[in-house]
Design a protein around this motif. Structure first.
Motif, PDB file in Angstrom:
ATOM      1  N   VAL A  43       0.865  -1.183   0.000  1.00 50.26           N
ATOM      2  CA  VAL A  43       0.000   0.000   0.000  1.00 50.26           C
ATOM      3  C   VAL A  43       0.897   1.228   0.000  1.00 50.26           C
ATOM      4  O   VAL A  43       1.772   1.369   0.863  1.00 50.26           O
ATOM      5  N   CYS A  52      -2.919   0.302  -4.093  1.00 51.09           N
ATOM      6  CA  CYS A  52      -2.584  -1.054  -3.654  1.00 51.09           C
ATOM      7  C   CYS A  52      -1.986  -1.851  -4.800  1.00 51.09           C
ATOM      8  O   CYS A  52      -2.456  -1.772  -5.931  1.00 51.09           O
ATOM      9  N   GLN A  58      -5.800  -4.893  -0.408  1.00 53.19           N
ATOM     10  CA  GLN A  58      -5.258  -4.805   0.939  1.00 53.19           C
ATOM     11  C   GLN A  58      -6.374  -5.005   1.959  1.00 53.19           C
ATOM     12  O   GLN A  58      -7.546  -4.929   1.638  1.00 53.19           O
TER      13      GLN A  58
END
Length: 158
Positions: A43, A52, A58
């Protein structure tokens, strides 16, 4: 992490800071016990925008994770599980019920409840589970978990 209802996923999340604007976050719809095989999501946060990279999205807790890492720059690891607190544990407790797990509000609520326990920061979200921050160099995290939480049971926010 305990498997959630046999669907192969595990509730909770983990993360580790890479630098001031990026971190590794556990993946959604994944078994966190297989993190070394499955990997994590990268991230990157720039100007409030989360990007991401990875096999899956994520963790839904990524915004909360970033808030925590931003507030405590000396800490680089976070664990959140859905396990009950042990009787007699002195970990600070806050209500979680008004907030969706992983939401911005949940992250702010978590930050408000964080206390220091010998180099580990933690709070317990009532009827939900702990949020724990620590430095990767800290060698007492396993004992801290075992001393304060029942890792054999799951909690549910009901």
């Amino acid at each position: 992490y305990q498997i959630n209802n046999g669907n192969g996923f595990t509730p909770g999340h983990v993360c580790q800071r890479i630098n001031d604007y990026s971190f590794l976050s556990s993946q959604r719809k994944a078994n966190h016990n297989n993190v070394f095989k499955e990997g994590m999501s990268l991230v990157v946060v720039r100007d409030g925008q989360f990007t991401c990279f990875g096999k899956r999205k994520q963790s839904v807790g990524a915004r909360s994770q970033f808030l925590m890492l931003e507030k405590y720059p000396d800490y680089d690891c976070i664990i959140h599980t859905h396990n009950p607190i042990l009787k007699g544990s002195e970990i600070n407790k806050v209500s979680q019920k008004p907030f969706q797990c992983g939401s911005l509000e949940c992250g702010l609520n978590t930050l408000g409840g964080m206390r220091d326990y010998n180099g580990i920061k933690a709070t317990y979200l009532k009827k939900h589970g702990p949020n724990i921050m620590f430095k990767s160099s800290h060698n007492g995290i396993i004992n801290f978990l075992e001393d304060n939480f029942d890792l054999t049971k799951k909690t549910w926010n009901r």
